[in-house]
Design a protein around this motif. Structure first.
Motif, PDB file in Angstrom:
ATOM      1  N   LEU B  85       0.757  -1.164  -0.073  1.00 22.75           N
ATOM      2  CA  LEU B  85      -0.173  -0.049   0.159  1.00 22.75           C
ATOM      3  C   LEU B  85       0.833   1.310   0.000  1.00 22.75           C
ATOM      4  CD1 LEU B  85      -3.083  -1.038   2.604  1.00 22.75           C
ATOM      5  CD2 LEU B  85      -3.041  -1.005   0.200  1.00 22.75           C
ATOM      6  N   VAL B  86       2.058   1.222   0.847  1.00 20.97           N
ATOM      7  CA  VAL B  86       2.749   2.622   0.859  1.00 20.97           C
ATOM      8  C   VAL B  86       3.729   2.728  -0.253  1.00 20.97           C
ATOM      9  CG1 VAL B  86       4.491   3.551   2.213  1.00 20.97           C
ATOM     10  CG2 VAL B  86       2.718   2.297   3.374  1.00 20.97           C
ATOM     11  N   MET B  87       4.014   1.710  -0.934  1.00 21.48           N
ATOM     12  CA  MET B  87       5.353   2.032  -1.862  1.00 21.48           C
ATOM     13  C   MET B  87       4.739   2.609  -3.132  1.00 21.48           C
ATOM     14  SD  MET B  87       7.869   1.465  -0.336  1.00 21.48           S
ATOM     15  CE  MET B  87       9.056   2.155  -1.521  1.00 21.48           C
ATOM     16  N   PRO B  88       3.536   2.283  -3.631  1.00 20.84           N
ATOM     17  CA  PRO B  88       2.979   2.821  -4.798  1.00 20.84           C
ATOM     18  C   PRO B  88       2.842   4.263  -4.510  1.00 20.84           C
ATOM     19  CG  PRO B  88       1.996   0.695  -4.474  1.00 20.84           C
ATOM     20  CD  PRO B  88       2.866   0.982  -3.241  1.00 20.84           C
ATOM     21  N   VAL B  89       2.335   4.820  -3.143  1.00 21.86           N
ATOM     22  CA  VAL B  89       2.182   6.061  -2.967  1.00 21.86           C
ATOM     23  C   VAL B  89       3.465   6.944  -3.220  1.00 21.86           C
ATOM     24  CG1 VAL B  89       1.411   7.595  -1.239  1.00 21.86           C
ATOM     25  CG2 VAL B  89       0.283   5.417  -1.801  1.00 21.86           C
ATOM     26  N   ILE B  90       4.480   6.136  -2.722  1.00 18.61           N
ATOM     27  CA  ILE B  90       5.783   6.946  -2.617  1.00 18.61           C
ATOM     28  C   ILE B  90       6.347   7.114  -4.008  1.00 18.61           C
ATOM     29  CG2 ILE B  90       8.170   6.662  -1.924  1.00 18.61           C
ATOM     30  CD1 ILE B  90       7.380   5.540   0.643  1.00 18.61           C
ATOM     31  N   GLY B  91       6.120   6.029  -4.931  1.00 22.51           N
ATOM     32  CA  GLY B  91       6.545   5.948  -6.210  1.00 22.51           C
ATOM     33  C   GLY B  91       5.809   7.077  -6.799  1.00 22.51           C
ATOM     34  N   ALA B  92       4.297   7.141  -6.657  1.00 28.55           N
ATOM     35  CA  ALA B  92       3.727   8.278  -7.096  1.00 28.55           C
ATOM     36  C   ALA B  92       4.511   9.729  -6.825  1.00 28.55           C
ATOM     37  CB  ALA B  92       2.309   7.902  -6.950  1.00 28.55           C
ATOM     38  N   VAL B  93       4.654   9.826  -5.481  1.00 28.14           N
ATOM     39  CA  VAL B  93       4.732  11.212  -4.975  1.00 28.14           C
ATOM     40  C   VAL B  93       6.204  11.468  -5.693  1.00 28.14           C
ATOM     41  CG1 VAL B  93       5.547  12.221  -3.256  1.00 28.14           C
ATOM     42  CG2 VAL B  93       3.444  10.883  -2.932  1.00 28.14           C
ATOM     43  N   ILE B  94       7.219  10.629  -5.605  1.00 25.73           N
ATOM     44  CA  ILE B  94       8.411  10.855  -6.393  1.00 25.73           C
ATOM     45  C   ILE B  94       8.375  11.253  -7.902  1.00 25.73           C
ATOM     46  CG2 ILE B  94      10.790   9.881  -6.724  1.00 25.73           C
ATOM     47  CD1 ILE B  94      10.779   8.670  -4.169  1.00 25.73           C
ATOM     48  N   SER B  95       7.710  10.406  -8.262  1.00 28.41           N
ATOM     49  CA  SER B  95       7.678  10.920  -9.885  1.00 28.41           C
ATOM     50  C   SER B  95       6.753  12.083 -10.151  1.00 28.41           C
ATOM     51  CB  SER B  95       6.480   9.646 -10.618  1.00 28.41           C
ATOM     52  OG  SER B  95       6.757   8.430 -10.359  1.00 28.41           O
ATOM     53  N   ALA B  96       5.840  12.510  -9.293  1.00 36.18           N
ATOM     54  CA  ALA B  96       5.151  13.652  -9.295  1.00 36.18           C
ATOM     55  C   ALA B  96       6.243  14.786  -9.251  1.00 36.18           C
ATOM     56  CB  ALA B  96       3.982  13.637  -8.489  1.00 36.18           C
ATOM     57  N   ALA B  97       6.957  14.530  -8.413  1.00 32.89           N
ATOM     58  CA  ALA B  97       7.835  15.548  -7.961  1.00 32.89           C
ATOM     59  C   ALA B  97       8.935  15.817  -9.022  1.00 32.89           C
ATOM     60  CB  ALA B  97       8.760  15.235  -6.672  1.00 32.89           C
ATOM     61  N   ILE B  98       9.484  14.637  -9.574  1.00 32.56           N
ATOM     62  CA  ILE B  98      10.417  15.165 -10.470  1.00 32.56           C
ATOM     63  C   ILE B  98       9.790  14.946 -12.037  1.00 32.56           C
ATOM     64  CG2 ILE B  98      12.661  14.142  -9.292  1.00 32.56           C
ATOM     65  CD1 ILE B  98      12.105  11.426 -10.762  1.00 32.56           C
ATOM     66  N   GLY B  99       8.394  14.631 -12.239  1.00 32.55           N
ATOM     67  CA  GLY B  99       7.775  14.698 -13.637  1.00 32.55           C
ATOM     68  C   GLY B  99       7.924  16.278 -13.914  1.00 32.55           C
ATOM     69  N   PRO B 100       7.417  17.275 -13.384  1.00 34.14           N
ATOM     70  CA  PRO B 100       7.395  18.536 -14.097  1.00 34.14           C
ATOM     71  C   PRO B 100       8.715  18.966 -14.533  1.00 34.14           C
ATOM     72  CG  PRO B 100       6.115  18.686 -11.952  1.00 34.14           C
ATOM     73  CD  PRO B 100       7.116  17.404 -12.002  1.00 34.14           C
ATOM     74  N   ILE B 101       9.909  18.506 -13.865  1.00 33.63           N
ATOM     75  CA  ILE B 101      11.150  18.886 -14.244  1.00 33.63           C
ATOM     76  C   ILE B 101      11.631  18.312 -15.639  1.00 33.63           C
ATOM     77  CG2 ILE B 101      13.560  19.233 -13.701  1.00 33.63           C
ATOM     78  CD1 ILE B 101      12.670  18.818 -10.632  1.00 33.63           C
ATOM     79  N   ILE B 102      11.389  16.984 -15.547  1.00 35.86           N
ATOM     80  CA  ILE B 102      12.143  16.388 -16.932  1.00 35.86           C
ATOM     81  C   ILE B 102      11.118  16.094 -18.031  1.00 35.86           C
ATOM     82  CG2 ILE B 102      13.715  14.891 -15.497  1.00 35.86           C
ATOM     83  CD1 ILE B 102      11.792  12.558 -15.812  1.00 35.86           C
TER      84      ILE B 102
END
Lengths: 284, 333, 393
Positions: B85-102
């Motif tokens: 349950l936790v890791m997908p959320v972390i995966g999404a949050v990290i992606s959302a954080a670097i997404g706008p940059i790359i």
């Protein structure tokens, strides 16, 4: 100071390979992931001709360059000119499948031990407190000469100017009646020959092995992307910069993260200057 | 209302059942490997297939999920459900954080940027010994104990039970993707794929959609990583290297059919089963594998999933000689 | 590589033969990384297992419990891939009990299949590849192969035994699990003896260029470099260190052979380098330890495969003899607990064919908690080859 020399030597290998790739990429516009295999051919042919057939080093390197050039021609005429209708991703996949096949064939032929060629000159100079093995000096000089030669070629010769035209306006070049296939094959041959030269020189100081190709491809793509596609001097300086960043980062920060320093640089450049460090325009 | 491709599901469930009934550790292991790759390729399909972004770093998120699961299980003693349950959320949050940059860049530039993320992640896995165990990895990931619900016992500690969990996850993800690609959200993603600027001109904040797609793939990859960690029960850096993860997932999707629903499953099956059944001298086997990839890419540019369409076209061809080739636009199944 | 084709033809033949195997066939499964990144290290190990099987068969097979058996060695390729390795083990287990697995795969692979076989009483894995610590906690795993821990002790005693070595620069392959695990113990051992560690550098296996690491080590003026990693890498590292002006002493721990040194073109740079390691075939021959067996093995290997044997060849070769000897003692090829019991009490003197110099535990026992220990050698490179200085028995 030693770090500077280390970085220039490693970077020169990246430069040579990347200049070949940038030529192919801008003229032919295919993501040739098999480019590193030309480096592998250059390195392995040099090595095997010396160790198995007793050839002197210089002819061995030449043979490596010739085979790498031939490999480039085969790729161009036999593969990429036949799959022009494929999407970019399809072409990328095709070159990746070639990497798999060529890599396995090379291991079958030559084994996969990492080997350095015997008989390379082994002197070392002391320059301003830094040790410079003569093989490294040769690699650095060859990269510089190749960069100058290639720049002259694309600016001063007809073939070079045609290639630049093709890289700037591929459709227009075709409409002008330029024999596109011919020049594309030439770009492939020169680019792969340079990669072969990189391999032949590399194996004097460092180890070549049958499975080295894809690493060289990856690094070359990194260089031409952050340097800015379509610029030969960009690829040259980009290669050197990558070598220097890896060298200084690895030496002063952490040698375990040597590869990462290059990739951090790449990310930084892409974010601050998406068209690349030295690229005014983008081909992407 | 989307047309539901019942045949595909029936065949898939039958295949899953056949493996379960066979029940050998080997069949179940191969089955789970195929499902792991299928799910990872579905995750990749969102940014790559739908949005047209060449994501070459999905291994970083796959590894994130696996290491998160390993860390939670080994160091913190958490059961499977917590990291799942936790890791997908972390995966999404990290992606959302670097997404706008790359996500400002695309094409080969984006591919190389994501490649860089994957490479840096590999270095971290190998060097951050305190958390990841470095090359020693994390051993002792224990699968959940049997759970009894009245007459039904779910035993995830055994391969058979863990396999069923994989089947459930894979089917759920497939059904989700079949639905997702018909949503308005996915429509915008397709718009971005064909023309970002025009889509923006229609008033869509394309960056938000792209980051969404990137985050979805990050979440899926992390979830698959959790499943992988509990499947293999030991994690070390190698399976998450570029060649072993990001590249492999990309090849699977490209061979299966980029953007298609069944491509990930077909590609994963071919890529996993091929080396197992090619009973040849080692390097000859690798060459044959490469040659088969080449044949698939050249003759089925839209992947294995388009095989049916290819046959139909081939069958029709004589009757429609010199006529327009059959439209390639029909959605691949 | 004609020899690989011969090998392939051989394995195809074995596969065909397995279709109509007789009751007197004893099947050993050899799991190795024949393709993928580790193949250069593991193909020589697979060859040695093949060779042991052929030699045993040529000598009339093995007689176990009154029945004569011909060995059948089936090769499996784990492709240096963890999932594929687990699938391979499952495949072997699925062939029907009992399962005897040789080689046993890289550290990652062995750690990944370890839970699968932990509670089974119908399988024995003779691990000769992975150096992963803790692996032999698994009751199904026996390891007739040196551990990196034994090396650590030898290195510490060698370095601290030299009063001139006060400042040590350490270099370790950071992708080698066995070596990374030993870093704390190595540092603690050195520090306890008052030796200062002035630099700690790392590289990944297969790294071509070590200038970065060398520059960082040299900067700190060490008295000695201590380098631990794969042979090919360490040979290259030594060569580059000399090229880049480091002229001080170097102590290595890698298992380099003359071939590794030649491949790196490091012969001239190697003079004076001291290596602490389990002796390889050439050391045994040069140092007159198990000389006859070592020479016989090397000759047979080169005749069969056309290349010198590799670092991991001999221990895998020995493992075949150790396992079959235990079966002979147990008098069974099917009762795995009995075979394990026989392995547990097997004496070093029971396996005279063994090429590696096994250091017996109390009572001449070969294994203790399923781990064997070995004589180490301190050897020095002089005039183009390693010369054993001492054997640490």
């Amino acid at each position: 100071m030693q770090e500077l020399v280390n970085g220039l030597a490693q970077g020169s290998v990246y430069s040579l390979t990347a200049m070949g790739l940038v030529l192919i990429f801008s003229v032919v516009r295919v993501p040739n992931f098999a480019h590193g295999e030309a480096v592998m051919f250059g390195g392995m042919l040099t090595l095997m001709s010396v160790t198995s057939f007793g050839l002197p080093l210089l002819p061995a390197i030449l043979l490596g360059v010739v085979v790498a050039t031939a490999f480039g021609l085969v790729l161009s005429v036999g593969v990429f000119s036949r799959v022009k209708d494929k999407s970019e991703i399809g072409q990328l996949m095709i070159s990746m499948a070639i990497v798999v096949i060529v890599g396995a064939a090379a291991i079958q032929l030559w084994g996969d031990e990492a080997r350095t060629v015997p008989g390379a000159p082994s002197m070392t100079f002391l320059v301003a407190g830094a040790y410079v093995p003569v093989t490294w000096a040769i690699i650095i000089a060859a990269a510089l000469l190749a960069a100058i030669g290639l720049e002259l070629f694309v600016r001063q010769t007809t073939a070079g100017r045609v290639m630049r035209a093709m890289s700037l306006r591929p459709d227009a070049a075709k409409l002008m009646g330029i024999p596109v296939d011919y020049y594309q094959a030439m770009a492939f041959a020169i680019g792969s020959g340079l990669a072969g030269l990189a391999g032949g020189l590399y194996v004097m100081a460092f180890p070549a092995q049958a499975s080295m190709g894809h690493i060289m491809s990856l690094k070359s793509f990194v260089v031409i992307i952050f340097a800015g596609m379509g610029s030969i001097s960009g690829a040259f300086f980009g290669g050197l910069l990558l070598g220097l960043v890896e060298s200084f980062g690895g030496s002063f920060l952490s040698s375990g993260y040597t590869n990462s320093f290059g990739f951090v640089l790449l990310l930084a450049v892409l974010l601050l200057k998406p068209n690349g460090l030295f690229g005014g325009r983008s081909n992407a | 209302m989307p047309r539901i491709d019942w045949l595909g599901y029936v065949v898939l469930v039958a295949a899953m059942a056949a493996i379960y009934i066979n029940g050998s550790g080997y069949a179940l292991t191969i089955g789970m490997t195929i499902m792991i790759w299928s799910m990872l390729a579905i995750g990749l399909n969102v940014p790559l297939g739908l949005t047209g972004y060449y994501h070459m770093g999905i291994g970083a998120f796959f590894g994130l999920g696996a290491y998160g699961a390993g860390f939670m299980a080994v160091r913190l003693g958490q059961p499977l459900i917590v990291p799942l349950l936790v890791m997908p959320v972390i995966g999404a949050v990290i992606s959302a954080a670097i997404g706008p940059i790359i996500l400002r860049i695309r094409g080969l530039h984006f591919a190389t940027a994501t490649l860089a993320i994957g490479m840096i992640a590999s270095d971290v896995m190998n060097n951050w010994v305190a958390v990841t165990g470095g090359p020693l990895g994390l051993a002792g990931i224990v699968r959940p104990a049997p759970m009894v619900f009245g007459p039904v016992t779910i035993d995830l500690s055994q391969n058979s039970g863990f396999y069923l969990l994989g089947c459930a996850l894979t089917l759920a993800l497939l059904i989700w993707f079949a639905w997702f690609r018909t949503t308005a959200f996915a429509l915008v993603l397709r718009g971005i794929k064909s023309d970002d600027l025009q889509t923006r001109a229609f008033g869509y904040s394309t960056m938000r959609y792209k980051v969404g797609a990137f985050a979805i793939s990050g979440a899926i990859a992390a979830a698959v990583g959790v499943y992988y960690a509990f499947f293999i029960q030991y994690i070390s850096p190698e399976p998450f290297s570029f060649a072993a993860s990001s590249f492999q997932a990309f090849v699977i999707l490209a061979v299966g059919g980029i953007g298609s629903l069944w491509g990930p499953v077909l590609g994963a099956t071919l890529i996993t089963v091929l080396p197992e059944v090619l009973d040849l001298q080692p390097q000859v086997r690798v060459m044959t594998y490469g040659a088969i990839l080449l044949v698939v890419i050249v003759f089925l540019p839209r992947g294995l999933a388009s095989f049916g369409a290819y046959l139909r076209r081939a069958g029709r061809a004589p009757a429609r000689e010199k006529v327009q080739p059959a439209p390639l636009e029909q959605p691949a199944k | 590589m004609r020899n690989i084709f011969t090998l392939a033809a051989g394995s195809v033949f074995v596969l065909l033969a397995s279709g109509h195997a007789h009751a007197d066939t004893l099947r050993l499964s050899d799991m190795e990384s024949l393709t993928g990144v580790a193949s250069a290290v593991y193909v020589p190990q697979a060859n040695a297992v093949q060779l042991a099987g052929e030699q045993i068969n040529a000598a009339g097979g093995v007689t176990i419990g009154g029945v004569n058996y011909t060995l059948q060695i089936d090769q499996y390729d784990d492709r240096t891939d963890t999932s594929a390795g687990v699938a391979t083990v499952q495949k072997i287990l699925g062939l029907g009990a009992p399962s005897f697995i040789m080689g046993g795969g890289t550290s990652s692979i062995s750690a990944a299949y370890s839970p699968i076989i932990k509670d089974r009483t119908d399988v024995i894995v003779m691990v000769t590849a992975s150096l992963l610590p803790g692996l032999t906690d698994n009751p199904s795993i026996y390891r007739p192969r040196v551990t990196s821990k034994q090396y650590t002790d030898s290195i510490v005693s060698f370095v601290t035994g030299n009063p001139e070595f006060k400042r040590v620069a350490l270099g370790v392959d950071n992708k080698n699990a066995g070596l990374v695990n030993e870093v704390p113990a190595l540092k603690a051992g050195l520090l306890a003896a008052g030796v200062e560690i002035v630099a700690e550098e790392e590289w990944g296996s297969g790294n071509p260029q070590f200038a970065t690491q060398i520059a960082a080590m040299s900067r700190n003026n060490p008295d000695v470099l201590v380098l631990r990693g794969y042979p090919a890498d360490v040979a290259r590292l030594v060569k580059q260190a000399r090229e880049l002006g480091y002229s001080g002493p170097i102590v290595t721990n890698s298992g380099m052979s003359a071939t590794d040194v030649e491949n790196a073109q490091a012969a001239e740079s190697m003079d004076g380098v001291v290596e602490v390691v389990a002796p390889v075939v050439s050391d045994l021959i040069a140092g007159d330890l198990n000389k006859e067996a070592a020479q016989k093995f090397e000759d047979a290997y080169q005749a069969r495969f056309g290349t010198p044997s590799g670092l991991l060849s001999v221990s895998a070769y020995d493992a075949v003899f150790i396992l079959t000897r235990a079966m002979e003692h147990a008098g069974t090829t099917t009762d795995v607990p009995a075979i394990k019991a026989a392995l547990d009490v097997l004496k070093v003197s029971d396996v005279p064919e063994a090429v590696t110099p096994i250091k017996p535990y109390d009572g001449d026992l070969l294994f203790k908690d399923r781990q064997a220990q070995f004589v180490t050698v301190v050897r020095q490179w002089k005039d183009g080859k390693f010369v054993p200085l001492t054997f640490v028995k």
